[in-house]
Scaffold this active site. Structure first.
Site, PDB file in Angstrom:
ATOM      1  N   LEU A  34       6.359   5.535   5.206  1.00 25.38           N
ATOM      2  CA  LEU A  34       6.714   4.911   6.488  1.00 25.38           C
ATOM      3  C   LEU A  34       8.041   4.169   6.442  1.00 25.38           C
ATOM      4  CD1 LEU A  34       3.170   3.990   7.742  1.00 25.38           C
ATOM      5  CD2 LEU A  34       4.806   5.499   8.882  1.00 25.38           C
TER       6      LEU A  34
ATOM      7  N   ALA B  20       0.857  -1.191   0.000  1.00 28.12           N
ATOM      8  CA  ALA B  20       0.000   0.000   0.000  1.00 28.12           C
ATOM      9  C   ALA B  20       0.894   1.243   0.000  1.00 28.12           C
ATOM     10  CB  ALA B  20      -0.931   0.019   1.204  1.00 28.12           C
ATOM     11  N   PHE B  21       0.315   2.367  -0.405  1.00 34.63           N
ATOM     12  CA  PHE B  21       1.149   3.557  -0.630  1.00 34.63           C
ATOM     13  C   PHE B  21       1.784   4.082   0.661  1.00 34.63           C
ATOM     14  CE2 PHE B  21      -0.311   7.766   0.753  1.00 34.63           C
ATOM     15  CZ  PHE B  21      -1.503   7.458   1.367  1.00 34.63           C
ATOM     16  N   LYS B  22       1.244   3.694   1.819  1.00 34.25           N
ATOM     17  CA  LYS B  22       1.802   4.213   3.073  1.00 34.25           C
ATOM     18  C   LYS B  22       3.255   3.798   3.272  1.00 34.25           C
ATOM     19  CE  LYS B  22      -2.474   5.193   5.428  1.00 34.25           C
ATOM     20  NZ  LYS B  22      -3.456   4.797   4.380  1.00 34.25           N
ATOM     21  N   ASP B  23       3.658   2.703   2.605  1.00 35.69           N
ATOM     22  CA  ASP B  23       5.060   2.286   2.691  1.00 35.69           C
ATOM     23  C   ASP B  23       6.016   3.373   2.191  1.00 35.69           C
ATOM     24  OD1 ASP B  23       4.538  -0.324   3.667  1.00 35.69           O
ATOM     25  OD2 ASP B  23       4.222  -1.087   1.634  1.00 35.69           O
TER      26      ASP B  23
END
Ligand SMILES: *Cc1c(COP(=O)(O)O)cnc(C)c1O
Length: 462
Positions: free
Chosen positions: A114, A108-111
């Site tokens: 993060l 997911a794009f949060k990687d």
């Protein structure tokens, strides 16, 4: 570069302090004192850079207290975990560009943000000799991305609560199969809201917070926004070169307003001649699309949808945009936020509406439309959209003008196989998710009780 609070009650601080502060101590959000404008000459010198080199150039405009070689090595390490050499590649399907942001460890794009934030925390803690215990609650996606961001990092422990048996089996496995000794999964016998309430209680206990150097990883951290600016600039270069054009638009599936706010900053840096419009796409939880189309920012109950990472009531990054809408007036922004917390709504006058419509177009996309978008797009192209991405693609096509529309693909469809199966039938799981089945797991099941969770943290804090 100095950082200020949207509520104006802190004296300007450096980048490193801003990262460690997270939320500003006056309750506001941290922002750069001025946004750097990129001139045409610089822009053309960036055109051919790799993702990592471009990330270095963009981030350097916001950071002046980390050496160039340290910043480069942080960036290199953060994107080594991505499975695609271009980090955020683009594909063109049926007339729209899909910016694939899901090639990181949790798909997911949060990687993108993060992975960088985890390395940055570790670097800053090594420098200061401090430690940090990260505490958070997740309904699925953020938890696994945060865990992957800090697993195995020195001086950091992470405690992530998820509602017991109420996240998808894959999401649960993505978290609980991480066995590093600094990772603590807590399955709360309650709902996601119970988990969030416990986190709030814990952070409100100031002695406990200070004793354990508690840290948060939600999208209010400026470093997360900063890391997300990079892919807007990167995508701009790829598409403007391929299409031999000057100007592009972006469509962004939106929940907490973090991602689309990064687009707003990218647009300020590059100028409207490069990024013309930002399409803000929401699911049935439509506070932000109501805000853009009608100036109505009033809170409702959260409705569960098949794009759960966008099921939000109050967008935590909204205050950052409000600050610019208010002409960078911190007093007015603080007053607006006080009004919002009392009346649960804000209204905007004609001047504000004109400014808002210069920045955004917005669309609410219903559950039926999400499923039909996945189905129709698959029929036309053979490409499978995840439900979040489908929200953005639907809105992006609606507003497509005579220039390229770049739709942000925020998750791999394999993560949300139920919705995808409803639209186009069962799809094979991507190997990195299939591989999780049967792995050993570690997780603590606890009552939804602040005292019990605190005792657990007390016993396992770094
Ligand atoms: C978090 C998330 C979003 C929403 O991003 P915001 O920055 O909160 O607006 C969209 N799609 C997916 C898959 C997400 O995980």
């Amino acid at each position: 570069m100095k950082y200020i609070s949207t509520r104006g009650k802190i004296s300007p601080i450096g980048f490193k302090e801003a990262v460690m502060m997270g939320l500003a101590t006056d309750g506001g959000l941290l922002l750069p004192e001025t946004l750097p404008a990129i001139d045409a000459k610089t822009l053309s010198s960036w055109k051919k850079l790799s993702y990592q080199d471009l990330a270095f150039e963009v981030m350097s405009r916001f950071i002046d207290d980390i050496t160039a070689s340290d910043l480069r090595s942080l960036i290199t390490r953060s994107y080594q975990t991505f499975s695609h050499p271009q980090i955020t590649p683009l594909v063109k399907k049926d007339g729209v560009y899909i910016l694939e942001l899901f090639h990181g460890p949790t798909l997911a794009f949060k990687d993108v943000a993060l992975q960088f934030l985890g390395n940055l925390f570790e670097y800053l803690l090594a420098e200061s000799g401090d430690r940090m215990n990260i505490v958070g609650a997740t309904s699925g996606d953020t938890g696994s991305a945060a865990i992957q961001g800090v697993r195995g990092k020195k001086r950091i422990n992470i405690f992530i609560m998820h509602p017991h048996k109420r996240v998808s089996p894959i999401q649960e496995l993505q978290m609980t199969s991480v066995l590093d000794s600094n990772v603590f999964n807590i399955a709360i016998q309650g709902t996601f809201d119970d988990g969030q309430a416990i986190v709030k209680n814990i952070f409100n206990d100031i002695p406990f917070k200070e004793k354990h150097c508690l840290g948060a990883v939600n999208s209010i951290n400026w470093a997360r926004i900063m890391a997300q600016i990079v892919y807007y600039v990167y995508a701009y270069f790829r598409v403007s070169e391929l299409e031999n054009c000057q100007t592009v638009d972006f469509s962004v599936p939106t929940g907490n307003f973090g991602d689309v706010f990064a687009g707003f900053v990218a647009r300020k840096m590059l100028g409207r001649s490069c990024i013309e419009k930002l399409v803000l796409a929401t699911n049935d939880n439509d506070i932000l699309s109501r805000f853009v189309t009608r100036g109505d920012y009033s809170t409702n109950q959260v409705t569960p949808t098949c794009s759960p990472s966008m099921d939000i009531q109050l967008a935590s990054n909204f205050e950052r945009y409000l600050y610019y809408l208010n002409g960078e007036d911190t007093k007015r922004t603080a007053d607006d936020m006080a009004t919002l917390s009392i009346k649960h709504c804000l209204h905007f006058d004609q001047d504000a509406m004109t400014a808002i419509s210069n920045d955004f177009m917005a669309l609410r996309v219903s559950e039926t439309e999400v499923i039909s978008t996945i189905r129709d797009f698959y029929a036309a192209t053979g490409y499978v959209l995840d439900p979040h991405t489908a929200v953005g693609v639907k809105a992006g096509r609606q507003f497509a003008a005579n220039r390229p529309m770049i739709c942000l693909a925020t998750a791999h469809p394999g993560k949300f196989c139920d919705a995808v199966a409803k639209a186009i039938g069962e799809q094979p799981l991507p190997p990195s998710l299939a591989m999780l089945q049967g792995l050993p797991t570690r997780c603590e099941i606890l009552a939804a009780d602040t005292t019990i969770v605190k005792e657990f943290i007390n016993g396992h804090a770094v």
